[in-house]
Design a protein around this motif. Structure first.
Motif, short mmCIF file in Angstrom:
data_model
loop_
_atom_site.label_atom_id
_atom_site.label_comp_id
_atom_site.label_asym_id
_atom_site.label_seq_id
_atom_site.Cartn_x
_atom_site.Cartn_y
_atom_site.Cartn_z
N LEU A 1 43.81 47.57 41.98
CA LEU A 1 43.06 48.11 40.74
C LEU A 1 41.48 48.27 41.09
O LEU A 1 41.02 47.21 42.04
CB LEU A 1 43.27 47.13 39.75
N PRO A 2 40.74 49.24 40.71
CA PRO A 2 39.23 49.36 40.95
C PRO A 2 38.53 47.99 40.11
O PRO A 2 37.74 48.41 39.35
CB PRO A 2 38.87 50.62 40.38
N LEU A 3 38.56 46.75 40.46
CA LEU A 3 38.21 45.63 39.79
C LEU A 3 37.30 45.13 41.08
O LEU A 3 37.54 44.99 42.16
CB LEU A 3 39.09 44.76 39.54
N GLU A 4 35.97 44.62 40.63
CA GLU A 4 34.94 44.09 41.41
C GLU A 4 35.08 42.63 41.28
O GLU A 4 34.49 41.93 40.38
CB GLU A 4 33.60 44.29 41.18
N CYS A 5 35.91 41.94 41.99
CA CYS A 5 36.06 40.44 41.98
C CYS A 5 35.71 39.52 42.96
O CYS A 5 35.78 38.23 42.88
CB CYS A 5 37.62 40.25 41.87
N THR B 1 35.43 37.38 45.87
CA THR B 1 36.34 36.81 46.85
C THR B 1 37.64 36.31 45.84
O THR B 1 38.65 36.06 46.51
CB THR B 1 35.94 35.43 47.48
N ALA B 2 37.50 36.45 44.77
CA ALA B 2 38.65 36.12 43.95
C ALA B 2 39.63 37.24 43.61
O ALA B 2 39.31 38.45 43.98
CB ALA B 2 38.46 35.83 42.42
N ALA B 3 40.90 36.87 43.59
CA ALA B 3 42.26 37.98 43.33
C ALA B 3 41.97 38.77 41.98
O ALA B 3 41.38 38.34 41.16
CB ALA B 3 43.40 37.26 43.52
N SER B 4 42.77 39.77 42.15
CA SER B 4 42.64 40.41 40.75
C SER B 4 44.34 40.19 40.28
O SER B 4 45.25 39.67 41.08
CB SER B 4 42.69 42.08 40.84
N THR B 5 44.47 40.30 38.75
CA THR B 5 45.85 40.14 38.16
C THR B 5 45.97 40.94 37.14
O THR B 5 45.22 41.44 36.55
CB THR B 5 45.86 38.53 37.66
N VAL B 6 47.50 41.50 37.19
CA VAL B 6 47.79 42.36 35.88
C VAL B 6 48.21 41.38 34.58
O VAL B 6 49.05 40.62 34.89
CB VAL B 6 48.89 43.29 36.58
N THR B 7 47.64 41.54 33.69
CA THR B 7 47.74 40.98 32.50
C THR B 7 49.03 41.52 31.51
O THR B 7 49.59 40.93 30.75
CB THR B 7 46.49 40.66 31.68
#
Length: 198
Positions: free
Chosen positions: A67-71, A73-79
């Motif tokens: 997903l186009p998220l700027e996180c 060093t953190a991961a992204s998650t689908v909520t």
């Protein structure tokens, strides 16, 4: 000499006519199975948006796309996730809400539409809500060909992130070139359309 206690097994001897009948019956079964295939077995590629196979394809898997998220060093998650045929091509799209996986707090979320590529993989084809909008998603659904969501936001930057003070119900509908956004305000009226390109 045949033992009289055993039945006469002469009828079990095969003859050429037996094999011809068996082969004919098998050919008929195979031909009938070919005629009774479901429609999706002969589906052709859809011409709409280059989105892979037409009817019968599976919904895009959000775990298989970034997903186009700027996180950082953190991961992204689908909520949240919802599936439906948004463009009427006979195959499903997947709509997801996603955010950075923060250790605490509630980071802003984005809402994205995923469609299949020609090789069957998923890709992001539209951003309905960007994390820069500072919104969180209360619910997300696909009803018919419309995406609906409840969004929580802030009236000013001074409102604490823990306590959003604005709530709106929104929907998006694909018109053939873009998603049209409609906002239902608290009075039950409807705001003007917001255009989100695909």
């Amino acid at each position: 000499m045949q033992n009289s206690e055993l039945p006469d097994l002469a009828h079990t001897r095969t003859r050429p006519l037996h094999w011809v009948a068996t082969a004919t019956a098998m050919a008929a079964v195979i031909a009938l199975a070919g005629l009774l295939q479901p429609d999706d077995a002969t589906a052709t590629a859809s011409s709409g948006r280059g989105s892979g196979a037409g009817p019968g394809r599976t919904a895009p898997d959000p775990a298989a796309v970034r997903l186009p998220l700027e996180c950082g060093t953190a991961a992204s998650t689908v909520t949240r996730k919802a599936v439906g045929d948004l463009d009427g091509d006979g195959g499903p799209e997947t709509v997801v809400a996603g955010r950075c996986a923060a250790g605490s707090g509630t980071p802003p979320e984005g809402i994205y539409v995923l469609a299949g590529t020609r090789d069957g993989g998923p890709r992001v084809v539209a951003t309905l809500v960007a994390p820069a909008d500072r919104l969180t998603v209360g619910d997300l659904a696909v009803t018919g060909r419309a995406v609906t969501a409840t969004l929580y936001g802030y009236s000013t930057p001074e409102v604490p992130v823990c306590c959003p003070d604005r709530k709106e119900r929104v929907s998006w509908r694909w018109d053939g070139a873009k998603f049209l956004r409609t906002t239902e305000n608290a009075e039950g009226g409807t705001g003007g359309p917001d255009l989100t390109a695909l």
